[in-house]
Scaffold this active site. Structure first.
Site, PDB file in Angstrom:
ATOM      1  N   ARG A 153      13.072  -7.584  12.095  1.00  0.00           N
ATOM      2  CA  ARG A 153      12.358  -7.030  13.253  1.00  0.00           C
ATOM      3  C   ARG A 153      11.434  -8.083  13.863  1.00  0.00           C
ATOM      4  NH1 ARG A 153       9.554  -1.574  11.181  1.00  0.00           N
ATOM      5  NH2 ARG A 153       8.309  -3.193  10.202  1.00  0.00           N
ATOM      6  N   ARG A 189      12.027  -9.514   4.914  1.00  0.00           N
ATOM      7  CA  ARG A 189      12.458  -8.115   4.971  1.00  0.00           C
ATOM      8  C   ARG A 189      13.579  -7.949   5.988  1.00  0.00           C
ATOM      9  NH1 ARG A 189       6.911  -4.523   5.058  1.00  0.00           N
ATOM     10  NH2 ARG A 189       6.897  -5.203   7.214  1.00  0.00           N
ATOM     11  N   ARG A 221      -0.822 -10.887  13.074  1.00  0.00           N
ATOM     12  CA  ARG A 221      -1.208  -9.589  12.509  1.00  0.00           C
ATOM     13  C   ARG A 221      -2.231  -9.774  11.389  1.00  0.00           C
ATOM     14  NH1 ARG A 221       4.312  -6.978  10.796  1.00  0.00           N
ATOM     15  NH2 ARG A 221       3.048  -5.212  10.123  1.00  0.00           N
ATOM     16  N   LYS A 259       0.835  -1.220   0.000  1.00  0.00           N
ATOM     17  CA  LYS A 259       0.000   0.000   0.000  1.00  0.00           C
ATOM     18  C   LYS A 259       0.863   1.261   0.000  1.00  0.00           C
ATOM     19  CE  LYS A 259      -2.252  -0.748   3.851  1.00  0.00           C
ATOM     20  NZ  LYS A 259      -1.600  -1.989   4.288  1.00  0.00           N
ATOM     21  N   ARG A 277     -11.305   2.142  10.183  1.00  0.00           N
ATOM     22  CA  ARG A 277     -10.957   0.784  10.605  1.00  0.00           C
ATOM     23  C   ARG A 277     -12.202  -0.019  10.991  1.00  0.00           C
ATOM     24  NH1 ARG A 277      -5.464   0.004  11.506  1.00  0.00           N
ATOM     25  NH2 ARG A 277      -4.221   1.905  11.690  1.00  0.00           N
TER      26      ARG A 277
END
Length: 213
Positions: free
Chosen positions: A160, A127, A171, A13, A88
């Site tokens: 991370r 990542r 998530r 996004k 949301r």
């Protein structure tokens, strides 16, 4: 042009929003940015928000709508804007719809960047972030020249905690529970643009730009 960006973490996004911003000269507005700006401005609304945030509480829907109204009334939103992180919930979507109607503005489209869970997990868990300068790499699609070393500053590259596979799965679960009702909501209002975001950045961008044009 007024857009809302929907999509799971890692769907791309942010990358696509940057390209849309450049093409149409409209700002991307995140809820976090709006809250920080109001506090920084020291307005009455900003003071109210600061007290809530300092107390560790969540900003209510009513105050969020006030903040959005304040932000989208600024000069650089005249041509339109991209909303990221809002709404949301269905209540927030209704509140936003009422606000836009009040301001005689119309939502152009809600872009839903769809990617299957396994692809998201692969993207995020590969990542790496530089601890020194914050540069981002991907060990599969965009690796650094030296393993675990940043090309720009020689800082250490890390995975991370937020990007570890188990965390990403959680998530995604939370995202789907909260966002699916919004996807259905905007589909019913004939505003939803579904985009297959599993493709390359350039292919996704061509698709999005073509439909927005």
């Amino acid at each position: 042009m007024i857009l809302i960006m929907l999509g799971p973490p890692g769907a791309g996004k942010g990358t696509q929003a940057e390209k849309i911003m450049k093409k149409f000269a409209i700002p991307q507005i995140s809820t976090g940015e709006m809250i920080r700006n109001e506090i920084k401005a020291g307005s009455e609304l900003g003071k109210k928000v600061k007290a809530i945030v300092d107390a560790g509480n969540l900003v209510s829907d009513d105050i969020m709508i006030e903040i959005i109204k304040s932000r989208i009334s600024q000069k650089n939103c005249k041509k339109g804007f991209i909303l990221d992180g809002f709404p949301r919930t269905i209540k927030q979507a209704d509140d936003l719809s009422n606000l836009l109607a009040l301001l005689k503005l119309k939502l152009t489209s809600v872009i839903n960047f769809a990617v299957d869970d396994q692809k998201i997990i692969e993207r995020i868990s590969t990542r790496r972030f530089c601890t020194k300068c914050g540069a981002t790499y991907n060990i599969v699609t965009n690796p650094s020249k030296k393993k675990d070393i940043c090309d720009s500053c020689n800082g250490k590259l890390i995975l991370r905690d937020d990007d570890k596979e188990e965390t990403v799965k959680n998530r995604l679960k939370v995202y789907q529970e909260k966002t699916q009702p919004l996807i259905d909501y905007y589909r019913k209002h004939k505003l939803l643009m579904n985009v297959d975001a599993s493709r390359s950045i350039d292919v996704v961008n061509k698709d999005v730009m073509g439909r927005l044009n």
